[in-house]
Design an enzyme around this catalytic site. Sequence first.
Site, PDB file in Angstrom:
ATOM      1  N   SER A 233      92.421 -76.220  25.665  1.00  0.00           N
ATOM      2  CA  SER A 233      92.951 -75.762  26.941  1.00  0.00           C
ATOM      3  C   SER A 233      92.920 -74.233  26.984  1.00  0.00           C
ATOM      4  O   SER A 233      91.835 -73.641  26.883  1.00  0.00           O
ATOM      5  CB  SER A 233      94.353 -76.325  27.167  1.00  0.00           C
ATOM      6  OG  SER A 233      94.778 -76.096  28.484  1.00  0.00           O
TER       7      SER A 233
ATOM      8  N   HIS B  53      93.886 -84.444  30.483  1.00  0.00           N
ATOM      9  CA  HIS B  53      93.921 -83.143  29.817  1.00  0.00           C
ATOM     10  C   HIS B  53      94.323 -83.233  28.346  1.00  0.00           C
ATOM     11  O   HIS B  53      94.167 -82.262  27.610  1.00  0.00           O
ATOM     12  CB  HIS B  53      94.857 -82.185  30.563  1.00  0.00           C
ATOM     13  CG  HIS B  53      94.710 -80.761  30.139  1.00  0.00           C
ATOM     14  ND1 HIS B  53      93.494 -80.098  30.176  1.00  0.00           N
ATOM     15  CD2 HIS B  53      95.619 -79.872  29.637  1.00  0.00           C
ATOM     16  CE1 HIS B  53      93.655 -78.862  29.725  1.00  0.00           C
ATOM     17  NE2 HIS B  53      94.928 -78.704  29.390  1.00  0.00           N
TER      18      HIS B  53
ATOM     19  N   ASP C 197      90.408 -85.181  33.716  1.00  0.00           N
ATOM     20  CA  ASP C 197      91.230 -83.979  33.538  1.00  0.00           C
ATOM     21  C   ASP C 197      91.324 -83.228  34.864  1.00  0.00           C
ATOM     22  O   ASP C 197      90.330 -82.690  35.356  1.00  0.00           O
ATOM     23  CB  ASP C 197      90.589 -83.097  32.462  1.00  0.00           C
ATOM     24  CG  ASP C 197      91.450 -81.910  32.065  1.00  0.00           C
ATOM     25  OD1 ASP C 197      92.461 -81.640  32.745  1.00  0.00           O
ATOM     26  OD2 ASP C 197      91.104 -81.248  31.061  1.00  0.00           O
TER      27      ASP C 197
END
Length: 317
Positions: free
Chosen positions: A180, A294, A265
């Site tokens: 991320s 995610h 995601d």
Amino acid sequence: MERVTKELFTYQPELTKREDFDAFWEETIREAKSAPLNGIRTKVSYPITKVGVYDVQFDGMDGTPVHGWFLVPEFMKKETYPCLIHYHGFSYHRGKPSELMHWVMMGFAVLSVDCREQGGSTGSRAPSTGGYSMNLASKGAHNRYEYYYRFVYMDCMKAIDFACAQNEVDPQRIVVEGASQGGALCMAMAALDERPKAALADVPSNSNLESRIEGEHGAFGAVSDYLRHHPEELDLVMEQLSYFDTMNMAEWITCRVLASVALKDEVCPPEMYCATYNRIRSEKEIVIYPFNGHEGGGAHQTEAKLRYLRKWFSDWF
């Protein structure tokens, strides 16, 4: 699946970089390199006694003390080790040493560092002449020299400086890794710093930022909210943030890249990362998780990264 994959691999929105993009980063890196590192490490008692665990600190480009962990696989009894530098996801922190032990068991020294002003012990001394909305992704959005990620990117570079300054680390064997926000920082370091030999980036952020802001995806929804309050700054903000969009620096990446995305995601949509991935010219691979969000591939992707490093860097261990 084949159609979706084809669309991902052909997705190349127009770059948003300005004429002085290169000059801005040259200036920023010079400023960061001129600032003293002031590295400190303190060994701590840890239940796993065969691993050296150190609480570490070094200064960012503005003098902010950045905190981290440095782990050494002392059980292997080598003079130097390859080093994996871990960058964490948004709002987290350097984590606990136990979260990093799989890398240590592989034979890496490991450095994990805080991102300033998030969930860890690291604050910020960076100047600020304006407010922000919701979260740090919008802090300094009106001025690229004050923008939050300008300082975070350079903290990450100085983390590489710290790692390379340790006697146990071979500076020719550096890997950066994260998910991320951490994946975005891997991409930025692979582009801005020639020392990483591999970047392992999962569900990465900070790519195709105009689309992230327009869609209010993840942390960059804060920039959308800022612009609701300051619509007159729309063009200004988009210009300032273009300097931190990894798709604009992707052509600078020369190391190996292993990336992963998840098709469900909505925080860091896969096509937005592919705006960066599709422009990388070095050796690269991407793993796609069709039914994941995610959270990405989780342990499956961790094992994929371990196998990848063993395949391409077996002489390191």
